[in-house]
Enzyme design. Sequence first.
Site: not given
Ligand SMILES: *Cc1c(COP(=O)(O)O)cnc(C)c1O
Length: 341
Positions: A35, A126, A241, A289
Amino acid sequence: MPAPLRLRLDGDALVQNWRTLDRMSGTAACGAAVKANGYGLGAIEVARRLAKAGCRDFFVSNWQEAAELAPLGLTVSVLHGVRAEDMPAAAAGFARPVLNTPTQVARWKAAGGGACDVMVDTGINRLGVSAEDIAGGLLDGLTIETLMSHLACADEDSPMNAVQRDRFAALAGRTTAKRMSLANSAGIALDGYAFDLTRPGLALYGGIPRGDLANAIQPVMTIEAQILQRRRVSAGETVGYNAIWTAEVDTDVAVVNLGYADGYFRGFSNRGTAWAKDASLRVIGRVSMDLVAISVAPMPLLTEGDWIGFEPDLPLAAAASGMSQYELLTAAGDRFDRKWI
Ligand SMILES: *Cc1c(COP(=O)(O)O)cnc(C)c1O
């Protein structure tokens, strides 16, 4: 046109990290979370390389990310499930949803179902359906490939880990799921959390969520950027800055083509480390930046157009900047050329 900043990406290290995590997963298969554009490295290249190494299960957040991977023909699960707007993409069949809510389950059933995954919440609060939903028959009639849950505290030695593992284990055999999956990167380092499939992200890319992984995982991504100007700053003068760095003696400074808009965060101001050859160089003054200043006093020959590398060790960079290793990876912007070696 070559960009003045690039990510040097070590394809062997990526594959080695996956193989290490695969081995640590024991009899469980080892997938890959790709992702957020493969945590900033580039999802297509990451997925292509890991698939070649033998990885068979890929995880993205949404259907746009899944569509981007579609040409590779991989098995992709969409962690955020399906909204109504996603159903046409889901029907195209290039990925399957991870159903997270009773509404998503109903939507999927109404559309005729098909293979899906399901997320069950075991304590992170979550995403996910509840164990009570499952006991009440919510998932009846679904064809489930993988039942998964997600650990809240796997990067710590928290009693919550065992609580979540036990709640998840109690669901074995209660659904039609062929496989069960709980562990992210940190969870792989815990004993007895692998079930049938693991889902590492961070550690594939060189992140180290637990000390136990420190010697097993190698850096994959190095930020490199070109020097735009070399200047001598006289004793008593300041750089950048808000004038937060003052030269104590006459100091040679390189101004480099990298800034917080690229994900080189302001937390590196006066604290970051850069490298030229094997010399360690200090970031001085505030990160702008698009620019950052480096003291190049030890490197008399460094000049306009030369490349500077920035600290590739993610735990060190996280400690210096106050950002998480996840943020340091995923913030890598799109001004970088991504160069695999
Ligand atoms: C992002 C994610 C992972 C991977 O987690 P890491 O801590 O980056 O290894 C696994 N499962 C779910 C549901 C996630 O959202």
